[in-house]
Design a protein around this motif. Structure first.
Motif, PDB file in Angstrom:
ATOM      1  N   LEU A  54     -19.351 -20.292  -7.935  1.00 31.36           N
ATOM      2  CA  LEU A  54     -19.767 -18.987  -7.449  1.00 31.36           C
ATOM      3  C   LEU A  54     -20.967 -19.203  -6.541  1.00 31.36           C
ATOM      4  N   ASN A  55     -20.857 -18.791  -5.289  1.00 31.26           N
ATOM      5  CA  ASN A  55     -21.959 -18.890  -4.333  1.00 31.26           C
ATOM      6  C   ASN A  55     -22.497 -17.487  -4.104  1.00 31.26           C
ATOM      7  N   ILE A  56     -23.772 -17.296  -4.425  1.00 31.50           N
ATOM      8  CA  ILE A  56     -24.389 -15.973  -4.339  1.00 31.50           C
ATOM      9  C   ILE A  56     -25.608 -16.061  -3.434  1.00 31.50           C
ATOM     10  N   THR A  57     -25.706 -15.137  -2.503  1.00 35.06           N
ATOM     11  CA  THR A  57     -26.897 -15.046  -1.670  1.00 35.06           C
ATOM     12  C   THR A  57     -27.857 -14.053  -2.304  1.00 35.06           C
ATOM     13  N   GLY A  58     -29.137 -14.425  -2.346  1.00 29.55           N
ATOM     14  CA  GLY A  58     -30.169 -13.626  -3.005  1.00 29.55           C
ATOM     15  C   GLY A  58     -30.646 -12.467  -2.190  1.00 29.55           C
ATOM     16  N   PRO A  59     -31.672 -11.829  -2.703  1.00 28.86           N
ATOM     17  CA  PRO A  59     -32.611 -12.360  -3.689  1.00 28.86           C
ATOM     18  C   PRO A  59     -32.035 -12.340  -5.103  1.00 28.86           C
ATOM     19  N   LEU A  60     -32.409 -13.390  -5.877  1.00 27.35           N
ATOM     20  CA  LEU A  60     -31.951 -13.549  -7.250  1.00 27.35           C
ATOM     21  C   LEU A  60     -33.124 -13.915  -8.145  1.00 27.35           C
ATOM     22  N   GLU A  61     -33.132 -13.362  -9.345  1.00 29.14           N
ATOM     23  CA  GLU A  61     -34.115 -13.727 -10.369  1.00 29.14           C
ATOM     24  C   GLU A  61     -33.442 -14.656 -11.362  1.00 29.14           C
ATOM     25  N   ILE A  62     -34.108 -15.748 -11.717  1.00 26.96           N
ATOM     26  CA  ILE A  62     -33.598 -16.615 -12.779  1.00 26.96           C
ATOM     27  C   ILE A  62     -33.868 -15.925 -14.106  1.00 26.96           C
ATOM     28  N   ILE A  63     -32.808 -15.675 -14.864  1.00 25.40           N
ATOM     29  CA  ILE A  63     -32.917 -15.024 -16.169  1.00 25.40           C
ATOM     30  C   ILE A  63     -33.003 -16.064 -17.277  1.00 25.40           C
ATOM     31  N   MET A  64     -32.210 -17.136 -17.153  1.00 24.95           N
ATOM     32  CA  MET A  64     -32.177 -18.187 -18.153  1.00 24.95           C
ATOM     33  C   MET A  64     -31.911 -19.514 -17.456  1.00 24.95           C
ATOM     34  N   LEU A  65     -32.570 -20.544 -17.959  1.00 16.03           N
ATOM     35  CA  LEU A  65     -32.378 -21.889 -17.435  1.00 16.03           C
ATOM     36  C   LEU A  65     -32.669 -22.852 -18.579  1.00 16.03           C
ATOM     37  N   SER A  66     -31.669 -23.597 -19.029  1.00  9.65           N
ATOM     38  CA  SER A  66     -31.891 -24.542 -20.123  1.00  9.65           C
ATOM     39  C   SER A  66     -30.853 -25.649 -20.066  1.00  9.65           C
ATOM     40  N   GLY A  67     -31.162 -26.783 -20.706  1.00  8.87           N
ATOM     41  CA  GLY A  67     -30.197 -27.862 -20.722  1.00  8.87           C
ATOM     42  C   GLY A  67     -30.764 -29.172 -21.219  1.00  8.87           C
ATOM     43  N   THR A  68     -29.908 -30.200 -21.185  1.00  5.10           N
ATOM     44  CA  THR A  68     -30.295 -31.546 -21.589  1.00  5.10           C
ATOM     45  C   THR A  68     -30.470 -32.416 -20.352  1.00  5.10           C
ATOM     46  N   LEU A  69     -31.381 -33.390 -20.467  1.00  3.61           N
ATOM     47  CA  LEU A  69     -31.759 -34.219 -19.330  1.00  3.61           C
ATOM     48  C   LEU A  69     -31.581 -35.689 -19.672  1.00  3.61           C
ATOM     49  N   THR A  70     -30.824 -36.407 -18.853  1.00  6.52           N
ATOM     50  CA  THR A  70     -30.704 -37.854 -18.968  1.00  6.52           C
ATOM     51  C   THR A  70     -31.030 -38.440 -17.598  1.00  6.52           C
ATOM     52  N   PRO A  71     -31.347 -39.729 -17.533  1.00  6.80           N
ATOM     53  CA  PRO A  71     -31.689 -40.308 -16.226  1.00  6.80           C
ATOM     54  C   PRO A  71     -30.557 -40.231 -15.198  1.00  6.80           C
ATOM     55  N   GLN A  72     -29.308 -40.241 -15.649  1.00  2.00           N
ATOM     56  CA  GLN A  72     -28.181 -40.230 -14.725  1.00  2.00           C
ATOM     57  C   GLN A  72     -27.614 -38.840 -14.478  1.00  2.00           C
ATOM     58  N   HIS A  73     -27.885 -37.902 -15.382  1.00  2.00           N
ATOM     59  CA  HIS A  73     -27.202 -36.622 -15.318  1.00  2.00           C
ATOM     60  C   HIS A  73     -28.039 -35.538 -16.007  1.00  2.00           C
ATOM     61  N   ILE A  74     -28.072 -34.365 -15.405  1.00  3.75           N
ATOM     62  CA  ILE A  74     -28.667 -33.225 -16.086  1.00  3.75           C
ATOM     63  C   ILE A  74     -27.560 -32.209 -16.342  1.00  3.75           C
TER      64      ILE A  74
END
Length: 134
Positions: A54-74
Motif C-alpha cells: 500500500l503506497n500512501i501519500t501524506g500527511p500521515l501520523e505514525i500511530i504504532m511502530l514496533s518490531g524485532t531487530l537483527t543485524p541482517q533484518h528488521i
C-alpha cells in the motif's frame, strides 16, 4: 542487560533504512523497537497477504511502530493515520519518508543474539533466539 537507544529522524529520512543503519552502527545483535512517533510524507506498507503493498501519500501520523531487530533484518510493523483519521497498517517497507520528525525508542538485549532462518512451515525467514552465554 539492556541498552536503550533513542534517535530522532528528520525530514527526508527513510524510516526503514534509518532503522537498519542504527542497528548496524550500534552493533545491535538482538533488539526491539519499542515505539516510534512522528510524521510521514509517504508510506510504503506491505499488507497481510505478503504480496501487495500500500503506497500512501501524506500527511500521515505514525500511530504504532514496533518490531524485532537483527543485524541482517528488521521485522517492523507500522500503523499510520491519514488526515481523515483512516488507519492503515502492515509491514514497514523502504519508502516510508519522514516529513517533519520521527522519534524512535529501542533497546538492545546484550545477553542474546537474534538471527533469522528459513522455516519450511511458514515459508519465511523466522526469528531464531540464541543466548549469548552459550
Amino acid at each position: 542487560m539492556i541498552t536503550p537507544y533513542v534517535k530522532r529522524l528528520v525530514k527526508g529520512d527513510d524510516l526503514r533504512n534509518s532503522l537498519l543503519e542504527l542497528v548496524k552502527v550500534n552493533s545491535i545483535q538482538a533488539g526491539s523497537l519499542l515505539t516510534g512517533v512522528g510524521c510521514l510524507s509517504h508510506a510504503n506498507i506491505r499488507l497481510a497477504n505478503e504480496k501487495n503493498t500500500l503506497n500512501i501519500t501524506g500527511p500521515l501520523e505514525i500511530i504504532m511502530l514496533s518490531g524485532t531487530l537483527t543485524p541482517q533484518h528488521i521485522h517492523v510493523h507500522i500503523s499510520v493515520a491519514d488526515r481523515e483519521g483512516n488507519v492503515y497498517g502492515g509491514h514497514l517497507m523502504p519508502g516510508c519518508i519522514v516529513s517533519y520528525t520521527t522519534e524512535l525508542c529501542m533497546v538492545a538485549f546484550n545477553n542474546m543474539i537474534f538471527s533469522r532462518d528459513y522455516d519450511p512451515q511458514t515459508g519465511f525467514e523466522e526469528l531464531v533466539i540464541s543466548d549469548k552465554t552459550n
